[in-house]
Write an enzyme that holds these catalytic residues in place. Structure first.
Site, mmCIF file in Angstrom:
data_model
loop_
_atom_site.group_PDB
_atom_site.id
_atom_site.type_symbol
_atom_site.label_atom_id
_atom_site.label_comp_id
_atom_site.label_asym_id
_atom_site.label_seq_id
_atom_site.Cartn_x
_atom_site.Cartn_y
_atom_site.Cartn_z
ATOM 1 N N TYR A 22 0.858 -1.240 0.197
ATOM 2 C CA TYR A 22 0.074 -0.037 -0.041
ATOM 3 C C TYR A 22 0.718 1.310 -0.028
ATOM 4 C CZ TYR A 22 -3.613 -3.209 1.386
ATOM 5 O OH TYR A 22 -4.389 -4.385 1.370
ATOM 6 N N ASN A 71 -13.158 3.210 -1.049
ATOM 7 C CA ASN A 71 -12.309 2.027 -1.122
ATOM 8 C C ASN A 71 -12.864 1.326 0.398
ATOM 9 O OD1 ASN A 71 -10.299 0.201 -0.482
ATOM 10 N ND2 ASN A 71 -8.552 1.385 -0.738
ATOM 11 N N HIS A 77 -15.083 -7.586 0.060
ATOM 12 C CA HIS A 77 -15.213 -8.921 -0.176
ATOM 13 C C HIS A 77 -16.327 -9.908 0.343
ATOM 14 C CE1 HIS A 77 -11.376 -8.085 -2.047
ATOM 15 N NE2 HIS A 77 -10.873 -7.824 -0.681
ATOM 16 N N ASP A 84 -25.967 -3.436 -0.129
ATOM 17 C CA ASP A 84 -27.240 -2.869 0.140
ATOM 18 C C ASP A 84 -27.289 -1.492 0.060
ATOM 19 O OD1 ASP A 84 -28.168 -5.372 -0.600
ATOM 20 O OD2 ASP A 84 -28.710 -5.963 1.489
ATOM 21 N N HIS A 97 -9.629 0.359 -5.366
ATOM 22 C CA HIS A 97 -8.425 -0.466 -4.576
ATOM 23 C C HIS A 97 -6.986 -0.046 -4.842
ATOM 24 C CE1 HIS A 97 -11.585 -3.093 -3.098
ATOM 25 N NE2 HIS A 97 -12.071 -3.176 -4.358
ATOM 26 N N SER A 99 -4.301 -1.777 -4.452
ATOM 27 C CA SER A 99 -3.705 -2.807 -4.940
ATOM 28 C C SER A 99 -4.312 -3.621 -5.981
ATOM 29 C CB SER A 99 -3.333 -3.980 -3.819
ATOM 30 O OG SER A 99 -4.761 -4.493 -3.414
ATOM 31 N N ARG A 108 -9.497 -12.377 -2.103
ATOM 32 C CA ARG A 108 -9.699 -10.897 -2.838
ATOM 33 C C ARG A 108 -10.368 -10.772 -4.143
ATOM 34 N NH1 ARG A 108 -6.760 -8.011 1.468
ATOM 35 N NH2 ARG A 108 -5.317 -9.384 2.247
HETATM 36 C C1 DQA Z 1 -7.651 -2.759 -0.564
HETATM 37 C C2 DQA Z 1 -7.736 -4.258 -0.869
HETATM 38 C C3 DQA Z 1 -8.477 -5.165 0.112
HETATM 39 O O1 DQA Z 1 -8.400 -6.653 -0.223
HETATM 40 C C4 DQA Z 1 -7.799 -5.197 1.421
HETATM 41 O O2 DQA Z 1 -8.693 -5.539 2.501
HETATM 42 C C5 DQA Z 1 -7.625 -3.681 1.857
HETATM 43 C C6 DQA Z 1 -7.174 -2.495 0.896
HETATM 44 C C7 DQA Z 1 -6.894 -2.028 -1.492
HETATM 45 O O3 DQA Z 1 -6.788 -0.757 -1.299
HETATM 46 O O4 DQA Z 1 -5.947 -2.606 -2.058
HETATM 47 O O5 DQA Z 1 -7.902 -3.142 3.096
HETATM 48 O O6 DQA Z 1 -9.016 -2.186 -0.664
#
Ligand code: DQA
Length: 138
Positions: A22, A71, A77, A84, A97, A99, A108
């Site tokens: 990140y 985000n 997930h 909803d 996201h 990543s 993920r």
């Molecule tokens: C995330 C990806 C998610 O799988 C993870 O749980 C995060 C960050 C991302 O910004 O890449 O907390 O949302």
């Protein structure tokens, strides 16, 4: 135009946790960059982060913003409540996201919110937020 930049669970740890995934910038630092990027396009931003699923749902329900950049972190997930909440409002939501979740663990790979979002930006680090903001002025 006003956008709500909404960050979910554990995003407050950005810049402190899993830096190879990140990055090293903190969430307030990234938010300052988003604010400047948005301002240059005539967009005002409101920022909100919570580790609590229900608080995120309430924010989605009550915002007066024209759009939401979301985000949701790991809630992405499995949170049907968040899904909803998004489906319950007319406000367009762009899922973000940092990543590339598809290059990571199998859990993920699935997003329960994608189907009710306008689109998804992922894999570009903090620039995922900037690209999502840009999508509102294209
Ligand atoms: C995330 C990806 C998610 O799988 C993870 O749980 C995060 C960050 C991302 O910004 O890449 O907390 O949302």
């Amino acid at each position: 135009m006003k956008l709500l930049i909404l960050n979910g669970v554990n995003l407050n740890r950005t810049g402190l946790r899993e830096k190879s995934v990140y990055g090293t910038q903190t969430l307030p630092e990234i938010e300052r960059e988003i604010a400047a990027f948005a301002a240059a396009r005539g967009i005002d931003c409101e920022f909100f982060q919570s580790n609590l699923e229900g608080e995120l749902c309430t924010k989605i329900q009550e915002t007066d913003a024209d759009g939401i950049v979301l985000n949701a972190g790991a809630f992405t997930h499995y949170s049907y409540a968040l899904r909803d909440a998004i489906a319950s409002v007319d406000t367009p939501v762009v899922e973000v996201h940092m990543s590339n979740v598809h290059a990571r663990e199998e859990f993920r790979h699935n997003s329960v919110i994608s189907a009710v979002c306008r689109g998804t930006v992922l894999g570009f680090g903090k620039n995922s937020y900037l690209l999502a903001v840009e999508s509102f002025v294209l």
